[in-house]
Design an enzyme around this catalytic site. Sequence first.
Site, PDB file in Angstrom:
ATOM      1  N   ARG A 155       0.826  -1.213   0.000  1.00  0.00           N
ATOM      2  CA  ARG A 155       0.000   0.000   0.000  1.00  0.00           C
ATOM      3  C   ARG A 155       0.865   1.271   0.000  1.00  0.00           C
ATOM      4  O   ARG A 155       1.006   1.937  -1.025  1.00  0.00           O
ATOM      5  CB  ARG A 155      -0.958  -0.027   1.209  1.00  0.00           C
ATOM      6  CG  ARG A 155      -2.084   0.977   1.172  1.00  0.00           C
ATOM      7  CD  ARG A 155      -1.707   2.390   1.510  1.00  0.00           C
ATOM      8  NE  ARG A 155      -1.116   2.539   2.836  1.00  0.00           N
ATOM      9  CZ  ARG A 155      -0.552   3.658   3.265  1.00  0.00           C
ATOM     10  NH1 ARG A 155      -0.518   4.731   2.486  1.00  0.00           N
ATOM     11  NH2 ARG A 155      -0.003   3.722   4.473  1.00  0.00           N
ATOM     12  N   ASP A 156       1.489   1.558   1.122  1.00  0.00           N
ATOM     13  CA  ASP A 156       2.289   2.796   1.201  1.00  0.00           C
ATOM     14  C   ASP A 156       3.414   2.739   0.173  1.00  0.00           C
ATOM     15  O   ASP A 156       3.723   3.739  -0.491  1.00  0.00           O
ATOM     16  CB  ASP A 156       2.872   2.934   2.616  1.00  0.00           C
ATOM     17  CG  ASP A 156       3.286   4.356   2.960  1.00  0.00           C
ATOM     18  OD1 ASP A 156       3.652   5.104   2.044  1.00  0.00           O
ATOM     19  OD2 ASP A 156       3.255   4.718   4.149  1.00  0.00           O
ATOM     20  N   HIS A 186       8.926   7.058   8.113  1.00  0.00           N
ATOM     21  CA  HIS A 186       9.560   7.161   6.796  1.00  0.00           C
ATOM     22  C   HIS A 186      11.033   7.511   7.021  1.00  0.00           C
ATOM     23  O   HIS A 186      11.396   8.086   8.050  1.00  0.00           O
ATOM     24  CB  HIS A 186       8.829   8.198   5.933  1.00  0.00           C
ATOM     25  CG  HIS A 186       7.508   7.670   5.427  1.00  0.00           C
ATOM     26  ND1 HIS A 186       7.338   7.202   4.147  1.00  0.00           N
ATOM     27  CD2 HIS A 186       6.320   7.495   6.047  1.00  0.00           C
ATOM     28  CE1 HIS A 186       6.089   6.785   3.992  1.00  0.00           C
ATOM     29  NE2 HIS A 186       5.446   6.955   5.141  1.00  0.00           N
ATOM     30  N   ASN A 213       9.203   4.242   3.454  1.00  0.00           N
ATOM     31  CA  ASN A 213       9.166   3.832   4.857  1.00  0.00           C
ATOM     32  C   ASN A 213      10.485   3.152   5.180  1.00  0.00           C
ATOM     33  O   ASN A 213      11.180   2.660   4.296  1.00  0.00           O
ATOM     34  CB  ASN A 213       8.052   2.786   5.066  1.00  0.00           C
ATOM     35  CG  ASN A 213       6.686   3.338   4.827  1.00  0.00           C
ATOM     36  OD1 ASN A 213       6.256   3.473   3.692  1.00  0.00           O
ATOM     37  ND2 ASN A 213       5.986   3.657   5.895  1.00  0.00           N
ATOM     38  N   HIS A 232       5.313   4.521  12.692  1.00  0.00           N
ATOM     39  CA  HIS A 232       5.293   4.456  11.213  1.00  0.00           C
ATOM     40  C   HIS A 232       6.284   5.513  10.743  1.00  0.00           C
ATOM     41  O   HIS A 232       5.949   6.694  10.649  1.00  0.00           O
ATOM     42  CB  HIS A 232       3.866   4.727  10.741  1.00  0.00           C
ATOM     43  CG  HIS A 232       3.667   4.795   9.267  1.00  0.00           C
ATOM     44  ND1 HIS A 232       2.894   3.881   8.564  1.00  0.00           N
ATOM     45  CD2 HIS A 232       4.101   5.674   8.332  1.00  0.00           C
ATOM     46  CE1 HIS A 232       2.870   4.208   7.289  1.00  0.00           C
ATOM     47  NE2 HIS A 232       3.596   5.305   7.111  1.00  0.00           N
ATOM     48  N   CYS A 241       4.196   9.281   0.200  1.00  0.00           N
ATOM     49  CA  CYS A 241       2.814   9.687   0.001  1.00  0.00           C
ATOM     50  C   CYS A 241       2.787  10.690  -1.138  1.00  0.00           C
ATOM     51  O   CYS A 241       3.533  11.664  -1.129  1.00  0.00           O
ATOM     52  CB  CYS A 241       2.275  10.307   1.292  1.00  0.00           C
ATOM     53  SG  CYS A 241       0.638  11.004   1.093  1.00  0.00           S
TER      54      CYS A 241
END
Length: 302
Positions: A15-16, A209, A249, A207, A240
Amino acid sequence: MNLPTRVKLVDVGPRDGLQNEKQPVPAAVKIELVHRLQAAGLKEIEVTSFVSPKWVPQMADNAQVMAGIARLPGVRYSVLTPNLQGFQAALLSKPDEIVVFGAASEAFSQKNINCSIAESMERFAPVVEAARAAGIYVRGAMSCAVGCPYQGEVSPDSVSYLAALMKGIGVQHIGVADTIGVGTPIKVQRALEATLRHFDVDDISGHFHDTYGQALANTLAALQMGVWQFDTSVAGLGGCPYAKGATGNVATEDVVYLLHGMGIETGIDLERLVDAGQFISDFLQRKPNSRAATALLNKRLN
Ligand code: HMG
Ligand code: MG
């Protein structure tokens, strides 16, 4: 030191990781990536997001990807849902967990989900209610918890404010996100302390990055506070589309290497994880953005 003995990693790569890729990644490749991650021992995978395909075209195949996964018992599959429309679409794919994502910065909230923080809560509240009524676990994500690409510094009080709102609408677990990877350990600890005013340590994840190369240090700083759940991304994919300058990430491979080296269990087979990272990196025609993966791949050549 208050280090946990076991850590849970959520691989957010599908996803990310992939949401930020310009070239279309076929659903079959995304599905294969999920299969390889679960084969490597990942028990939590963030698969896709049910957002507007106009905003994030890469995630338009969300239902197809969810339908194509051969699910393993004991593995939990999560998806992002920004509003009721997204949740209703996601429901058909039977996710184990949904994620509502807000921001500790007003400017980022507007850029990312096109509404204010207060409006986002009005959108999330019925999503959380419907998810919980359907027995689906609800995670919240707090973007820009230590810095915002549009607003600059973000205070711990802004994080505390958002965490309280998330708790108030029934979010069960909260992720403290350094969206643009500007945080350093003390700042991250301040954001975590602000979150701890409203959520138990067992309901908080990090989370991070890795834009400025601080994510492993930030992970260690969180571990020292007893945080034992982290979102990471295979091969360091990620970013993002609405966070200028944000890169991937922290790589799952790097975090697994760190944890195993400290005697902390993850249940993940690092060699198989490296294979999963190489698979997606080969498809994207680049090298894995992970120092541990690079070192292990070089070692295989000797
Ligand atoms: P909007 O334009 O304000 O939405 O977007 P709207 O309700 O006014 O609807 C406008 C159009 O969008 C309508 O279609 C809706 O049907 C459609 P039209 O009539 O024009 O054809 N629409 C949808 N379509 C599919 N799925 C939906 C949906 N909702 C409306 N769920 C919206 C608001 C939230 C939808 C939009 O801003 C959006 O999709 N944003 C998502 C941005 C995003 O995905 N960002 C990346 C994920 S967050 C992230 O990466 C951070 C994180 O990793 C943590 C960290 O690192 O910080 C989690
Ligand atoms: Mg992110």
